[in-house]
Design a protein around this motif. Structure first.
Motif, PDB file in Angstrom:
ATOM      1  N   MET A   1       0.678  -1.282  -0.001  1.00 17.10           N
ATOM      2  CA  MET A   1       0.068   0.056   0.235  1.00 17.10           C
ATOM      3  C   MET A   1       1.206   1.270  -0.001  1.00 17.10           C
ATOM      4  O   MET A   1       0.809   2.554  -0.283  1.00 17.10           O
ATOM      5  CB  MET A   1      -0.933  -0.199   0.816  1.00 17.10           C
ATOM      6  N   SER A   2       2.334   0.984   0.198  1.00 16.42           N
ATOM      7  CA  SER A   2       3.276   2.958   0.353  1.00 16.42           C
ATOM      8  C   SER A   2       2.764   3.085  -1.256  1.00 16.42           C
ATOM      9  O   SER A   2       3.259   4.020  -1.019  1.00 16.42           O
ATOM     10  CB  SER A   2       4.260   1.862   0.282  1.00 16.42           C
ATOM     11  N   SER A   3       2.501   2.509  -2.204  1.00 18.55           N
ATOM     12  CA  SER A   3       2.516   2.931  -3.552  1.00 18.55           C
ATOM     13  C   SER A   3       1.204   3.777  -3.550  1.00 18.55           C
ATOM     14  O   SER A   3       1.330   4.769  -4.587  1.00 18.55           O
ATOM     15  CB  SER A   3       3.163   2.210  -4.286  1.00 18.55           C
ATOM     16  N   ALA A   4      -0.090   3.370  -2.459  1.00 19.51           N
ATOM     17  CA  ALA A   4      -0.863   4.132  -3.286  1.00 19.51           C
ATOM     18  C   ALA A   4      -0.382   6.060  -3.293  1.00 19.51           C
ATOM     19  O   ALA A   4       0.574   6.106  -3.006  1.00 19.51           O
ATOM     20  CB  ALA A   4      -1.618   4.091  -1.689  1.00 19.51           C
ATOM     21  N   PRO A   5      -1.605   6.369  -4.375  1.00 18.39           N
ATOM     22  CA  PRO A   5      -1.364   7.913  -4.949  1.00 18.39           C
ATOM     23  C   PRO A   5      -1.849   8.812  -3.516  1.00 18.39           C
ATOM     24  O   PRO A   5      -2.180   8.199  -2.994  1.00 18.39           O
ATOM     25  CB  PRO A   5      -1.917   8.260  -6.038  1.00 18.39           C
ATOM     26  N   ARG A   6      -1.267   9.962  -3.159  1.00 24.29           N
ATOM     27  CA  ARG A   6      -1.566  10.675  -2.641  1.00 24.29           C
ATOM     28  C   ARG A   6      -2.501  12.146  -3.369  1.00 24.29           C
ATOM     29  O   ARG A   6      -2.195  12.566  -4.583  1.00 24.29           O
ATOM     30  CB  ARG A   6      -0.553  11.526  -1.873  1.00 24.29           C
ATOM     31  N   GLY A  30      -8.518   3.370   6.162  1.00 29.04           N
ATOM     32  CA  GLY A  30      -9.177   5.171   5.858  1.00 29.04           C
ATOM     33  C   GLY A  30      -8.216   5.851   5.230  1.00 29.04           C
ATOM     34  O   GLY A  30      -7.664   5.478   3.812  1.00 29.04           O
ATOM     35  N   TRP A  31      -7.051   6.537   5.450  1.00 33.35           N
ATOM     36  CA  TRP A  31      -6.571   7.159   5.213  1.00 33.35           C
ATOM     37  C   TRP A  31      -5.741   7.735   5.669  1.00 33.35           C
ATOM     38  O   TRP A  31      -5.112   8.587   6.983  1.00 33.35           O
ATOM     39  CB  TRP A  31      -6.782   8.932   4.558  1.00 33.35           C
ATOM     40  N   SER A  71     -17.886   8.031   0.542  1.00 35.89           N
ATOM     41  CA  SER A  71     -17.550   7.671  -0.857  1.00 35.89           C
ATOM     42  C   SER A  71     -15.978   7.828  -1.543  1.00 35.89           C
ATOM     43  O   SER A  71     -15.734   6.791  -3.046  1.00 35.89           O
ATOM     44  CB  SER A  71     -18.379   8.866  -1.581  1.00 35.89           C
ATOM     45  N   ALA A  72     -15.043   8.974  -1.687  1.00 34.65           N
ATOM     46  CA  ALA A  72     -13.918   8.983  -2.270  1.00 34.65           C
ATOM     47  C   ALA A  72     -13.372   6.976  -2.370  1.00 34.65           C
ATOM     48  O   ALA A  72     -12.256   6.965  -3.155  1.00 34.65           O
ATOM     49  CB  ALA A  72     -13.737  10.322  -1.862  1.00 34.65           C
ATOM     50  N   TRP A  73     -12.651   7.358  -0.648  1.00 36.62           N
ATOM     51  CA  TRP A  73     -11.563   6.517  -0.168  1.00 36.62           C
ATOM     52  C   TRP A  73     -12.828   4.871  -1.267  1.00 36.62           C
ATOM     53  O   TRP A  73     -11.763   4.081  -1.343  1.00 36.62           O
ATOM     54  CB  TRP A  73     -12.569   6.086   1.118  1.00 36.62           C
ATOM     55  N   GLU A  74     -14.125   4.667  -1.419  1.00 35.63           N
ATOM     56  CA  GLU A  74     -14.368   3.348  -1.548  1.00 35.63           C
ATOM     57  C   GLU A  74     -13.925   3.530  -3.355  1.00 35.63           C
ATOM     58  O   GLU A  74     -14.279   2.508  -3.733  1.00 35.63           O
ATOM     59  CB  GLU A  74     -16.110   4.165  -1.033  1.00 35.63           C
ATOM     60  N   ASN A  75     -13.938   4.578  -4.166  1.00 39.34           N
ATOM     61  CA  ASN A  75     -13.982   4.769  -5.972  1.00 39.34           C
ATOM     62  C   ASN A  75     -12.361   4.526  -5.496  1.00 39.34           C
ATOM     63  O   ASN A  75     -12.281   4.407  -6.571  1.00 39.34           O
ATOM     64  CB  ASN A  75     -14.747   5.631  -5.949  1.00 39.34           C
ATOM     65  N   VAL A  76     -11.398   4.334  -4.666  1.00 37.83           N
ATOM     66  CA  VAL A  76      -9.622   4.548  -4.839  1.00 37.83           C
ATOM     67  C   VAL A  76      -9.330   3.728  -6.099  1.00 37.83           C
ATOM     68  O   VAL A  76      -8.420   3.919  -6.606  1.00 37.83           O
ATOM     69  CB  VAL A  76      -8.861   4.781  -3.928  1.00 37.83           C
ATOM     70  N   ASN A  80      -9.205   6.123 -12.036  1.00 34.49           N
ATOM     71  CA  ASN A  80      -7.546   6.470 -11.728  1.00 34.49           C
ATOM     72  C   ASN A  80      -7.239   7.703 -11.200  1.00 34.49           C
ATOM     73  O   ASN A  80      -8.294   7.787 -10.644  1.00 34.49           O
ATOM     74  CB  ASN A  80      -7.234   6.588 -13.455  1.00 34.49           C
ATOM     75  N   LYS A  81      -6.054   8.260 -10.818  1.00 31.80           N
ATOM     76  CA  LYS A  81      -5.111   8.667 -10.153  1.00 31.80           C
ATOM     77  C   LYS A  81      -6.284  10.622 -10.013  1.00 31.80           C
ATOM     78  O   LYS A  81      -6.700  11.301  -9.732  1.00 31.80           O
ATOM     79  CB  LYS A  81      -4.410   9.431  -9.906  1.00 31.80           C
ATOM     80  N   GLU A  82      -6.355  10.506 -11.362  1.00 33.12           N
ATOM     81  CA  GLU A  82      -6.590  12.374 -12.208  1.00 33.12           C
ATOM     82  C   GLU A  82      -8.009  12.285 -11.787  1.00 33.12           C
ATOM     83  O   GLU A  82      -8.326  13.153 -11.753  1.00 33.12           O
ATOM     84  CB  GLU A  82      -6.546  11.788 -14.124  1.00 33.12           C
ATOM     85  N   GLN A  83      -8.946  11.114 -12.041  1.00 29.41           N
ATOM     86  CA  GLN A  83     -10.637  10.207 -11.464  1.00 29.41           C
ATOM     87  C   GLN A  83     -10.311  11.259 -10.014  1.00 29.41           C
ATOM     88  O   GLN A  83     -11.356  12.052  -9.901  1.00 29.41           O
ATOM     89  CB  GLN A  83     -10.843   9.760 -12.079  1.00 29.41           C
ATOM     90  N   MET A  84      -9.912  10.745  -9.563  1.00 28.90           N
ATOM     91  CA  MET A  84      -9.866  10.623  -8.147  1.00 28.90           C
ATOM     92  C   MET A  84      -9.609  11.852  -7.525  1.00 28.90           C
ATOM     93  O   MET A  84     -10.306  12.850  -6.399  1.00 28.90           O
ATOM     94  CB  MET A  84      -8.556   9.315  -7.305  1.00 28.90           C
ATOM     95  N   GLN A  85      -8.146  13.006  -8.562  1.00 29.47           N
ATOM     96  CA  GLN A  85      -7.679  13.909  -7.734  1.00 29.47           C
ATOM     97  C   GLN A  85      -9.368  15.380  -8.419  1.00 29.47           C
ATOM     98  O   GLN A  85      -9.365  15.909  -7.678  1.00 29.47           O
ATOM     99  CB  GLN A  85      -6.732  14.647  -8.635  1.00 29.47           C
ATOM    100  N   ASN A  86      -9.370  14.851  -9.562  1.00 35.12           N
ATOM    101  CA  ASN A  86     -11.387  15.738  -9.713  1.00 35.12           C
ATOM    102  C   ASN A  86     -11.880  15.826  -8.392  1.00 35.12           C
ATOM    103  O   ASN A  86     -12.386  16.828  -8.265  1.00 35.12           O
ATOM    104  CB  ASN A  86     -11.581  15.554 -10.921  1.00 35.12           C
TER     105      ASN A  86
END
Length: 107
Positions: A1-6, A30-31, A71-76, A80-86
């Motif tokens: 999990m250390s490679s998870a995006p911020r 969680g986060w 909900s964001a957590w559920e969708n990670v 993709n990273k760009e959609q999540m950042q949006n």
């Protein structure tokens, strides 16, 4: 999990007059949350540190914010990273505007 995006949020602080930076990185439970005041583990909805930091900055929280962050957590893992950042960008805007207007970010 250390490679998870911020993911970052930039939220306007009425105290400083600037946008403060907040970081979220998904963990198993969680986060990992971080801003210039607080750093640590929070639940899927951002409790307790994210809300503590907003209160410290005199930022009013929109209704049901915790539901959107969960909900964001559920969708990670499905977006993709760009959609999540949006998503985080929209939440940042919603929180920054919440003192002025009461709006739903998904409307």
């Amino acid at each position: 999990m250390s490679s998870a995006p911020r993911f970052k949020m930039q939220i306007y602080s009425p105290l400083s007059g600037y946008k403060d930076l907040y970081h979220f990185k998904k963990t198993k439970e969680g986060w990992t949350f971080e801003n210039y005041r607080y750093k640590g583990e929070v639940d899927k909805g951002g409790n307790p540190l994210f809300y503590r930091s907003l209160i410290t900055e005199s930022i009013s929280c929109p209704d049901h914010l915790e539901v959107y962050i969960s909900s964001a957590w559920e969708n990670v893992d499905t977006l993709n990273k760009e959609q999540m950042q949006n998503i985080f960008d929209e939440l940042s805007e919603w929180i920054s505007d919440s003192g002025k207007n009461s709006i739903d970010p998904l409307s």
